[in-house]
Design a protein around this motif. Structure first.
Motif, short mmCIF file in Angstrom:
data_model
loop_
_atom_site.label_atom_id
_atom_site.label_comp_id
_atom_site.label_asym_id
_atom_site.label_seq_id
_atom_site.Cartn_x
_atom_site.Cartn_y
_atom_site.Cartn_z
N UNK A 133 -4.39 10.85 -37.65
CA UNK A 133 -5.74 11.06 -38.18
C UNK A 133 -6.11 12.54 -38.23
N UNK A 134 -5.44 13.34 -37.40
CA UNK A 134 -5.68 14.78 -37.37
C UNK A 134 -4.48 15.42 -36.68
N UNK A 135 -4.43 16.76 -36.72
CA UNK A 135 -3.29 17.46 -36.14
C UNK A 135 -3.67 18.29 -34.93
N UNK A 142 -2.92 14.34 -31.29
CA UNK A 142 -1.48 14.16 -31.24
C UNK A 142 -1.05 13.49 -29.93
N UNK A 143 -1.63 13.93 -28.83
CA UNK A 143 -1.28 13.35 -27.53
C UNK A 143 -1.73 11.89 -27.46
N UNK A 144 -2.94 11.61 -27.93
CA UNK A 144 -3.44 10.23 -27.92
C UNK A 144 -2.55 9.33 -28.78
N UNK A 163 7.58 20.46 -31.47
CA UNK A 163 7.60 20.22 -32.92
C UNK A 163 6.74 19.02 -33.26
N UNK A 164 6.03 19.10 -34.36
CA UNK A 164 5.31 17.97 -34.93
C UNK A 164 5.67 17.91 -36.41
#
Length: 299
Positions: free
Chosen positions: A168-170, A175-177, A212-213
């Motif tokens: 939903x967002x970066x 990201x952790x959730x 990395x993402x």
């Protein structure tokens, strides 16, 4: 930075190796949308301690390996439909290409033969190594994987939904959730045997996200899995000594997937664990390492 270009596929692969360069090589291959760091350091250390040269790497399109930016995967409904009616879908690359990457990495490192261990999609990849590159394999271990037979029980909706849910967002917290939600839905159920340590999981997810993402790679890798289809007939020709490890509580790749893999490969040995889901719990590492080492030494 330890990157190498594979001589056969021309792909830049990021890798790490641990242990003596003179020790028997053991290649770890990770799964869908997963960086090589999902192989726990504890497992790597256990295998090195048993006298192996352990190599782990990022598959193409994930982590710090080469990305396929701009290459679009076909939509999953269209790909599945075309597969059912016998028409191939154009995919950016195949699962065999990914198997060739791993073999190319071994070649680039001057390794003639290796033990190969794959988890989830990585299990599918090492199966294809055994199918197409048997002369390069000493043993194969397929962990929480499957044959690709569409008639086998499918993933629980919450498990596949969490794995493939769009971000939903970066920002870091989102990201952790997202990562924790995946672990909760595909991993081992919280129990006395495999307790869920949220603080430790959060730390691991955060470290991976900071490394990395790259969510764009997942649909292309998933397209490669679907494109490869059912490997049952191909696996019947495998003669590489094979160990299959699977969790009895896996909600993503259910136990029949592991059972089918072992049944398809002549002489394969199946080991299952109650309460184990689609993850690599730290408490299970000694037993998994023990099985992998015994299998490798048994040839």
């Amino acid at each position: 930075m330890p990157t190498i270009t594979t001589p056969n596929t021309g792909i830049e692969i990021f890798y790490e190796e641990h242990g003596s360069p003179d020790a028997p090589a053991l290649l770890l291959v990770m799964g869908l949308g997963a960086q090589m760091t999902l192989w726990p350091d504890e497992l790597v250390g256990a295998l090195v301690g048993e006298g192996f040269r352990v190599i782990r790497y990022d598959n193409r399109d994930i982590g710090l390996s080469q990305k396929f930016e701009g290459h679009r995967a076909p939509s999953l409904p269209i790909q599945v439909l075309r597969k059912k009616i016998g028409f191939p879908a154009r995919v950016p690359y195949t699962l065999k290409d990914m198997a060739d990457d791993g073999i190319g990495l071994l070649s680039a490192l001057g390794i003639d033969k290796a033990h190969v261990v794959g988890a989830s999609m990585g299990g599918m990849i090492v199966q294809l190594m055994a199918i197409h590159h048997a002369d390069r394999l000493l043993t194969m271990t397929s962990i929480m994987s499957t044959t690709g037979n569409g008639k086998l029980p499918q993933a629980e909706k919450n498990a596949i939904g969490a794995l493939t849910a769009p971000l939903k967002a970066m920002d870091e917290e989102t990201l952790v959730a997202h990562g924790i939600n995946i672990i909760r839905n595909i991993g081992s159920p919280d129990s006395a045997e495999f307790p869920f340590d949220e603080a430790a999981q959060r730390e691991r997810v955060l470290a991976n996200m900071r490394r990395s993402v790259y969510p764009a790679g997942l649909p292309r890798q998933l397209a490669a899995i679907i494109d490869d289809g059912d490997r049952t007939a191909r696996l019947a020709r495998v003669r590489t000594p094979t160990l299959v490890l699977h969790g009895e509580a896996d909600p993503l790749v259910k136990l029949p997937g592991g059972e089918a893999t072992a049944a398809a490969i002549p002489g394969a040995r199946l080991v299952t664990y109650p309460g184990w889901g689609h993850d690599l719990p730290i408490k299970l590492i000694p037993r998994l390492a023990g099985e992998i080492v015994a299998h490798a030494r048994g040839v």
